[in-house]
Write a protein that holds these residues in place. Structure first.
Motif, mmCIF file in Angstrom:
data_model
loop_
_atom_site.group_PDB
_atom_site.id
_atom_site.type_symbol
_atom_site.label_atom_id
_atom_site.label_comp_id
_atom_site.label_asym_id
_atom_site.label_seq_id
_atom_site.Cartn_x
_atom_site.Cartn_y
_atom_site.Cartn_z
ATOM 1 N N LYS A 62 0.817 -1.220 0.000
ATOM 2 C CA LYS A 62 0.000 0.000 0.000
ATOM 3 C C LYS A 62 0.848 1.266 0.000
ATOM 4 N N GLY A 63 2.128 1.119 0.282
ATOM 5 C CA GLY A 63 3.014 2.276 0.260
ATOM 6 C C GLY A 63 2.944 3.150 1.484
ATOM 7 N N THR A 64 2.378 2.645 2.574
ATOM 8 C CA THR A 64 2.207 3.485 3.763
ATOM 9 C C THR A 64 3.225 3.189 4.860
ATOM 10 N N THR A 65 4.183 2.279 4.599
ATOM 11 C CA THR A 65 5.287 2.052 5.526
ATOM 12 C C THR A 65 6.494 2.837 5.034
ATOM 13 N N ALA A 66 7.063 3.664 5.900
ATOM 14 C CA ALA A 66 8.162 4.551 5.512
ATOM 15 C C ALA A 66 9.386 4.307 6.374
ATOM 16 N N ILE A 67 10.541 4.588 5.797
ATOM 17 C CA ILE A 67 11.800 4.583 6.544
ATOM 18 C C ILE A 67 11.965 5.967 7.175
ATOM 19 N N ASP A 68 12.021 6.009 8.497
ATOM 20 C CA ASP A 68 12.229 7.289 9.192
ATOM 21 C C ASP A 68 13.681 7.746 9.040
ATOM 22 N N TRP A 69 14.606 6.810 9.301
ATOM 23 C CA TRP A 69 16.041 7.070 9.196
ATOM 24 C C TRP A 69 16.778 5.747 9.318
ATOM 25 N N PHE A 70 18.064 5.746 8.995
ATOM 26 C CA PHE A 70 18.857 4.524 9.122
ATOM 27 C C PHE A 70 20.296 4.881 9.464
ATOM 28 N N VAL A 71 21.003 3.915 10.082
ATOM 29 C CA VAL A 71 22.417 4.090 10.431
ATOM 30 C C VAL A 71 23.133 2.763 10.198
ATOM 31 N N PRO A 72 24.122 2.712 9.293
ATOM 32 C CA PRO A 72 24.881 1.469 9.099
ATOM 33 C C PRO A 72 25.934 1.295 10.192
ATOM 34 N N SER A 73 26.291 0.036 10.466
ATOM 35 C CA SER A 73 27.416 -0.223 11.365
ATOM 36 C C SER A 73 28.690 0.277 10.694
ATOM 37 N N HIS A 74 29.748 0.461 11.465
ATOM 38 C CA HIS A 74 30.947 1.102 10.936
ATOM 39 C C HIS A 74 31.627 0.285 9.850
ATOM 40 N N ASP A 75 31.461 -1.040 9.861
ATOM 41 C CA ASP A 75 32.043 -1.855 8.799
ATOM 42 C C ASP A 75 31.082 -2.073 7.635
ATOM 43 N N GLY A 76 29.860 -1.558 7.748
ATOM 44 C CA GLY A 76 28.894 -1.659 6.668
ATOM 45 C C GLY A 76 28.213 -3.008 6.543
ATOM 46 N N SER A 77 28.340 -3.871 7.536
ATOM 47 C CA SER A 77 27.738 -5.205 7.442
ATOM 48 C C SER A 77 26.277 -5.230 7.872
ATOM 49 N N LYS A 78 25.871 -4.245 8.670
ATOM 50 C CA LYS A 78 24.508 -4.221 9.222
ATOM 51 C C LYS A 78 23.966 -2.799 9.149
ATOM 52 N N VAL A 79 22.641 -2.709 9.181
ATOM 53 C CA VAL A 79 21.994 -1.403 9.152
ATOM 54 C C VAL A 79 20.874 -1.379 10.190
ATOM 55 N N ALA A 80 20.859 -0.365 11.032
ATOM 56 C CA ALA A 80 19.746 -0.127 11.951
ATOM 57 C C ALA A 80 18.770 0.817 11.258
ATOM 58 N N VAL A 81 17.512 0.396 11.158
ATOM 59 C CA VAL A 81 16.512 1.147 10.395
ATOM 60 C C VAL A 81 15.277 1.396 11.255
ATOM 61 N N SER A 82 14.845 2.646 11.348
ATOM 62 C CA SER A 82 13.571 2.963 11.989
ATOM 63 C C SER A 82 12.502 3.059 10.912
ATOM 64 N N MET A 83 11.385 2.352 11.128
ATOM 65 C CA MET A 83 10.268 2.392 10.191
ATOM 66 C C MET A 83 8.974 2.681 10.929
ATOM 67 N N SER A 84 8.060 3.370 10.231
ATOM 68 C CA SER A 84 6.765 3.710 10.818
ATOM 69 C C SER A 84 5.703 3.657 9.728
ATOM 70 N N ASP A 85 4.435 3.740 10.122
ATOM 71 C CA ASP A 85 3.316 3.599 9.193
ATOM 72 C C ASP A 85 2.455 4.860 9.140
ATOM 73 N N ASN A 86 1.841 5.071 7.974
ATOM 74 C CA ASN A 86 0.830 6.117 7.775
ATOM 75 C C ASN A 86 1.317 7.516 8.137
ATOM 76 N N GLY A 87 2.592 7.768 7.919
ATOM 77 C CA GLY A 87 3.127 9.100 8.191
ATOM 78 C C GLY A 87 3.196 9.456 9.662
ATOM 79 N N SER A 88 3.092 8.439 10.537
ATOM 80 C CA SER A 88 3.024 8.706 11.979
ATOM 81 C C SER A 88 4.367 9.068 12.585
ATOM 82 N N GLU A 89 5.475 8.650 11.965
ATOM 83 C CA GLU A 89 6.826 8.812 12.510
ATOM 84 C C GLU A 89 6.984 8.122 13.865
#
Length: 729
Positions: free
Chosen positions: A151-178
């Motif tokens: 439906k396109g209503t899940t958004a990535i709020d922000w993300f931060v990769p680990s220093h070696d680039g092997s992993k990514v921490a991602v915040s996600m939210s729905d319906n523009g709620s943040e």
């Protein structure tokens, strides 16, 4: 002091129809649905006011929902009957779909380069990973929210990769709620590899993550859980540490129990993985405290709110660089060497290496990247001069080395140092699509990269001129006027005037396609005003438009409109205004103070009841910017311009279109509901419309189709009210 009653709302016209009886009342705007009136009397210090639409504050009330549906239905019926509404939407979608993919929000990690990746007509941006070559042909998708939610209503709020680039921490939210939770994603497989961590992100204080150097865990922000009282759940943000594989419920508390209720925390270790800088904002007014967290979990406070340090980072040279506004409202740069033990860190030992100049050193904050970028050889300092920006280059002791190459009247939002020794920096202008340049430190030369957006929209016939209006107190207000070459200044041009003026937010150059192109093709002129309250000229510019000085912002905008009329760009019959959020407050204040100035006004996700705004979670954060009713001087100022309390019965207001989202956590949609009801009851002028989207919030995280539809509504409304014609192909 003798108590006196200030003028209450003028409700005589509807009081006779049963004000206290809570009956349905037909609006003066005859096409609007009837709105029940049930007055509540409030006293704030020496001020007594009546609130006729308090009941519209109740978000979950079925009657409020029914009223909202009726308002939105009326608005949709209006748009459905406009012959050019669909052509406008089709034009926008055609232009958007023909726009190339784009990259932004870069995060170098090891030899990898992560970025947000937007690929129209997909509904939501994704996370992609590239190499140092920054070649889109080599990009791979790490996470696609369009796959997670069709439906396109899940958004990535922000993300931060680990220093070696092997992993990514991602915040996600729905319906523009943040309202986001953090997911840990394997950068190769795209699979989630750890438990979801809730309560990390909310629009009140934001959210943040900083990885441990070895990637075994990370520090993160956390809000109180559902076991806490409701009035605490979106406040009191604190810092915790999570070790991968552990139960998040058992994560270690690190810092924050003594932070203010309205603390906003940003964590950063991207320039030196051995230290985390925790920047703690005291609400939204521009005060910051800074802490350093070591790899062993030790913590040292470096600055306090009163020190006026507005940004800090630690470079790979193990020195801390701090932007100070103490006795320097445009900012100066300090350097503080880190000692072997954090306890030895002392702000008093910091030395000034770059003195205050004519330019403003960018502060930190929610919408700004790092203002100081440190490499082995140099410092890069992001600066702004009245709107356009530049990047000054210094050696590590503050000796000037010039600036990064930029076109005239440009903005730089990001500067990132790559592992190969080069830098990437974003370049934005009004008339050309954004791109990234690569700077080589050894040669001192820059060249555009393949990280460049292309657009089917051309501005070859357009120019941007910078002129100045004179505000009520004599202050010169910059106007960025986007117009077709050879324009005739005969007062006949439709003009759309945009402004914001708050939170030290800078109105910087940005590509204006495709909606502005449509506006120009229909004969219009688009104007962006750099108002006080922003940060374009430093902290003095901001403070002159904040707290008890907020009226200056409205005077500046009024002066801008009057200047455009005096210079024969337009007349009031051909001029419209637009603003959102704090800019929505600007719209409300200006059209209640000067209803004759504009033919039409668009106000999106705005704030209008300034006496009750601080009762909302995010409203409490706003008190450091707007003030509080608990302070007598601030109360007087708030009431003096509060749009809701200055709607006058029988006034000939311009045509007004307001839009809001039900999931907005930044500005309570009740502001739009109450203001629309009050205007519809009072106006003797044009129609007043409200659009309410149940799948949108403040605009951040909205799907592409929602954004395109909302933009089409705005321009269809303006075309209709200003008598404009859809431009022929």
């Amino acid at each position: 002091m003798t108590k006196k009653n200030f003028p209450a709302l003028k409700l005589s016209a509807i009081a006779a129809l049963g004000l206290l009886a809570c009956t349905g009342v037909q609006a003066a705007d005859r096409g609007a649905p009837p709105t029940r009136v049930a007055a509540v009397t409030d006293t704030y210090g020496d001020i007594t006011v009546k609130d006729p639409y308090r009941w519209l504050e109740k978000q979950g009330d079925p009657k409020v929902h029914q009223w909202s549906v009726a308002q939105d239905k009326r608005t949709r019926n209006y748009f459905d009957k406009l012959p050019f509404r669909k052509p406008i939407f089709d034009n926008l979608m055609t232009q958007i779909s023909a726009t190339s993919s784009s990259y932004y929000d870069l995060h170098p990690a090891g030899d990898k380069l992560f970025a947000m990746y937007n690929q129209p007509p997909k509904q939501q941006p994704m996370i992609a990973v590239l190499g140092n070559a920054a070649d889109p042909a080599q990009a791979k998708i790490v996470l696609d929210p369009n796959v997670l939610n069709s439906k396109g209503t899940t958004a990535i709020d922000w993300f931060v990769p680990s220093h070696d680039g092997s992993k990514v921490a991602v915040s996600m939210s729905d319906n523009g709620s943040e309202d986001g939770s953090v997911h840990i994603i394997d950068a190769v497989t795209g699979k989630q590899i750890d438990k979801t961590i809730p309560l990390v992100q909310y629009p009140t204080g934001g959210g943040s993550v900083a990885w441990k150097a070895d990637g075994t865990g990370f520090w993160y922000t956390r809000y109180p859980g559902a076991d806490q009282p409701a009035d605490r759940q979106h406040f009191y943000e604190q810092i915790y540490f999570h070790k991968l594989g552990d139960d998040p419920a058992k994560d270690t508390y690190v810092l924050g129990k003594d932070f203010p209720k309205v603390a906003e925390i940003a964590l950063d270790s991207h320039q030196n993985p051995n230290y985390v800088v925790a920047s703690v904002a005291n609400g939204d007014g521009g005060e910051f405290a800074h802490y350093v967290i070591g790899q062993d979990g030790s913590v040292k406070q470096v600055s306090r709110f009163e020190d006026k340090i507005v940004a800090a980072t630690i470079g790979e040279d193990n020195a801390m660089y701090l932007v100070s506004r103490k006795d320097a409202p445009r900012g100066k740069l300090l350097k503080l060497k880190l000692e072997s033990k954090l306890d030895a860190l002392d702000l008093a030992q910091a030395k000034v290496i770059v003195a205050e100049s004519d330019a403003v050193i960018q502060p930190g904050g929610e919408f700004g990247g790092s203002p100081v970028i440190v490499t082995k050889d140099a410092l890069y300092v992001r600066e702004i001069v009245g709107g356009p920006s530049r990047v000054a280059i210094y050696d590590h002791e503050g000796k000037a080395r010039g600036t990064l190459p930029l076109p005239d009247v440009a903005a730089v939002d990001e500067v990132e140092a790559l592992s190969d020794g080069s830098l990437l920096y974003s370049v934005k202008t009004y008339l050309n699509p954004p791109y990234y340049s690569r700077y080589d430190e050894k040669s001192g030369k820059a060249a555009a990269t393949k990280l460049a957006q292309t657009s089917a929209t051309s501005y070859g016939d357009t120019e941007v001129v910078r002129e100045f209006a004179t505000s009520k107190d004599g202050t010169k207000i910059p106007l960025n006027i986007v117009r077709r070459k050879g324009i005739k200044l005969d007062g006949s041009n439709p003009v759309l005037l945009n402004g914001y003026g708050g939170y030290s937010v800078n109105q910087t150059p940005r590509f204006l396609a495709p909606a502005t192109r449509l506006w120009l093709d229909a004969g219009g002129v688009f104007v962006i005003a750099n108002l006080r309250g922003g940060g374009e000229f430093g902290e003095e510019w901001h403070s002159q438009g904040a707290l008890v000085n907020k009226q200056n912002v409205f005077d500046d905008f009024t002066a801008a409109a009057q200047y455009l009329i005096a210079q024969k760009y337009t007349t009031s019959e051909h001029m419209a205004a637009i603003g959102g959020s704090n800019g929505g407050l600007l719209m409300g204040a200006v059209f209640t103070q000067h209803p004759e100035l504009f033919k039409a006004v668009v106000s999106q996700v705005g704030i209008y009841d300034m006496l009750r705004v601080e009762l909302d979670p995010n409203g409490a954060f706003n008190t450091t910017e707007f003030g509080s009713v608990k302070n007598p001087d601030q109360l007087k100022a708030l009431y003096a311009y509060s749009p809701y309390h200055h709607v006058q019965d029988g006034a000939k207001y311009p045509a007004i279109f307001m839009a809001t989202g039900e999931t907005d956590g930044r500005v309570n949609p009740m502001h739009s509901r109450k203001m629309i009801a009050r205007l519809q009851a009072a106006t003797a002028g044009k129609p007043v419309y409200l659009s309410i989207n149940s799948h949108a919030g403040h605009g951040i995280g909205s799907s592409l189709s929602i954004k395109a539809n909302q933009t089409a509504d705005v321009y269809a409304f303006l075309f209709d009210q200003l008598g404009m014609k859809f431009p022929a192909k």
